[in-house]
Scaffold this motif. Structure first.
Motif, PDB file in Angstrom:
ATOM      1  N   ASN B  13       0.802  -1.234   0.000  1.00 16.81           N
ATOM      2  CA  ASN B  13       0.000   0.000   0.000  1.00 16.81           C
ATOM      3  C   ASN B  13       0.830   1.278   0.000  1.00 16.81           C
ATOM      4  N   GLU B  14       1.975   1.233   0.649  1.00 17.21           N
ATOM      5  CA  GLU B  14       2.792   2.457   0.753  1.00 17.21           C
ATOM      6  C   GLU B  14       3.357   2.887  -0.598  1.00 17.21           C
ATOM      7  N   ARG B  15       3.174   2.041  -1.615  1.00 20.23           N
ATOM      8  CA  ARG B  15       3.686   2.429  -2.946  1.00 20.23           C
ATOM      9  C   ARG B  15       2.612   3.102  -3.805  1.00 20.23           C
ATOM     10  N   SER B  17       1.328   6.109  -3.744  1.00 20.63           N
ATOM     11  CA  SER B  17       1.713   7.452  -4.209  1.00 20.63           C
ATOM     12  C   SER B  17       2.847   7.364  -5.238  1.00 20.63           C
ATOM     13  N   ASP B  18       3.706   6.351  -5.090  1.00 24.11           N
ATOM     14  CA  ASP B  18       4.825   6.206  -6.044  1.00 24.11           C
ATOM     15  C   ASP B  18       4.318   5.862  -7.442  1.00 24.11           C
ATOM     16  N   ALA B 166       8.133  -6.451   3.712  1.00 25.14           N
ATOM     17  CA  ALA B 166       7.656  -5.109   4.070  1.00 25.14           C
ATOM     18  C   ALA B 166       6.983  -5.097   5.451  1.00 25.14           C
ATOM     19  N   SER B 168       6.677  -5.234   9.475  1.00 22.01           N
ATOM     20  CA  SER B 168       7.609  -4.694  10.473  1.00 22.01           C
ATOM     21  C   SER B 168       8.406  -5.844  11.082  1.00 22.01           C
TER      22      SER B 168
END
Lengths: 157, 248
Positions: B13-15, B17-18, B166, B168
């Motif tokens: 999910n953190e990608r 915006s990329d 990815a 933690s």
């Protein structure tokens, strides 16, 4: 195809002469040593329409015991183990040449006379409506399935 | 005409915006209007593909098969040195040390990622486990798959290696990898549909030279790639043949 080199087979081995569908023969030496299938890996190879190896991955090379150079250009039956009934391969060829997928449990012969079991799937490579070769993918089989295949093949030989 | 770009929902999910940044770069470099549409599930993305709402896509290998063989898409590039691999995980304290320890009735947590699930199922075959003798817990995200394991609600879970890495370090500490796939031969690919065919050469060259600029390298890095490499049509056909052996 060249006969197996007895010097490459360590320890006690039994000699067999295999006769292939095209009438050619090969002398092989077989031990009882089984190489376990490497977990998580797929063994992949391609052949032309006559069954000559044109491409193989590292797992194929590692499990066979041959070098890649020794495999490319050789008939796929370089891995034929005498415990495999000829009828299984006849069925394989008939199926894939008809354009369909074949799968089954196969005991393969290594360069050192040992063996490894796989669950193999072979598909025809169809390009522009024509079969141009075959891709074979092998994966790890369960012990239960291997024992069942072993018993079945013994009854067929 | 605005073209539609989509990305297989198999990325962390953190990608998100990329991928928007990538799309902005792509539009500017091509001087073409391209709309990025990200779908939150493989099912909704497949429905959009079926409705012809996708012109360019970064596709997982299984959807690539469908797009190339049935929708007339063409593969133009793939990430360098990044085959798609996955892990079968269990709880760190679980009694299962290897796949054959698993028994019929095992609870399997997974997402709806077709690549990961197909390879995951193959990796359970040495225990003679299949869809008929296991209980599947389908979850929407990879995080939820990991959570199922941590809560003891599933015995094993399927995750892409990238998603597992990815997680933690605290989460990973309580998980254990039973097996990692080493398939090597299947990977994501960029595909373009018939509407973008006139721009195929331009898009291909743009992607293949993306790593030549600082800006391009930065975007690639954010997406977890080093560069895009050329894909021959036969390479993709070969990959599709392999996939067909896995989905029987």
């Amino acid at each position: 195809m060249k006969d197996m080199d007895r010097a490459q087979v360590p320890g006690e081995a039994v000699e067999h002469t295999l006769t292939f569908a095209d009438g050619t023969c090969r002398r092989v030496f077989v031990t009882s040593v089984e190489t376990p299938y490497p977990h998580g890996k797929l063994i992949v190879s391609r052949t032309d329409t006559s069954g000559v190896i044109t491409q193989c991955n590292k797992s194929f090379v590692d499990m066979s015991g041959y070098t890649e150079a020794e495999l490319i250009g050789q008939p796929h039956c370089i891995l034929r183990h005498p415990d495999m009934p000829a009828a299984a391969f006849a069925d394989l060829w008939k199926t894939v040449q008809a354009g369909r997928q074949w799968h089954g449990y196969v005991k393969n012969l290594r360069k050192d006379g040992g063996h490894y079991w796989v669950y193999a799937t072979v598909v025809p490579n169809v390009r522009n409506g024509e079969i141009v070769g075959f891709t074979s993918v092998r994966r790890e089989a369960s012990q239960e399935k291997i024992l069942a295949a072993e018993a079945q093949y013994r009854s067929m030989n | 005409m605005t073209f539609n770009f989509s990305v297989s929902p198999s990325f962390p999910n953190e990608r998100i915006s990329d991928w928007y940044i990538f799309n902005t770069w792509l539009q500017r470099a091509l001087s073409l209007p391209i709309h990025l549409e990200l779908y939150d599930s493989f099912g909704t993305q497949r429905a959009a593909i079926a409705e012809g709402k996708v012109d360019i896509i970064y596709a997982n290998p299984f959807d690539a098969s469908l797009l190339v063989r049935e929708k007339g898409f063409r593969a133009i590039a793939r990430p360098e040195g990044q085959p798609d691999e996955m892990v079968v995980i269990t709880a760190a304290e679980s009694p299962f040390k290897e796949i054959p320890d698993l028994k019929p009735g095992a609870r399997v947590a997974c997402s709806d990622d077709p690549s990961v699930n197909t390879v995951g199922r193959i990796l359970l075959e040495p225990a003679d486990l299949n869809a008929a003798n296991t209980v599947e817990h389908r979850r929407e995200t990879y995080i939820q798959v990991a959570r199922e394991i941590l809560r003891g609600e599933a015995d094993v879970g399927f995750l892409p290696v990238e998603a597992f890495e990815a997680l933690s370090s605290i989460v990973r500490r309580d998980l254990r990898v039973l097996v990692t796939s080493q398939v090597h031969v299947i990977h994501h690919v960029f595909l373009i549909g018939p509407a973008l065919s006139p721009h195929a050469e331009q898009i291909t060259q743009l992607l293949l030279s993306m790593h030549d600029t600082d800006k391009g390298r930065g975007i690639l890095e954010a997406l977890g790639a080093r560069s895009w490499q050329a894909v021959q049509h036969e390479d993709v056909e070969f990959m599709i043949d392999i996939i067909s052996t896995l989905t029987q």
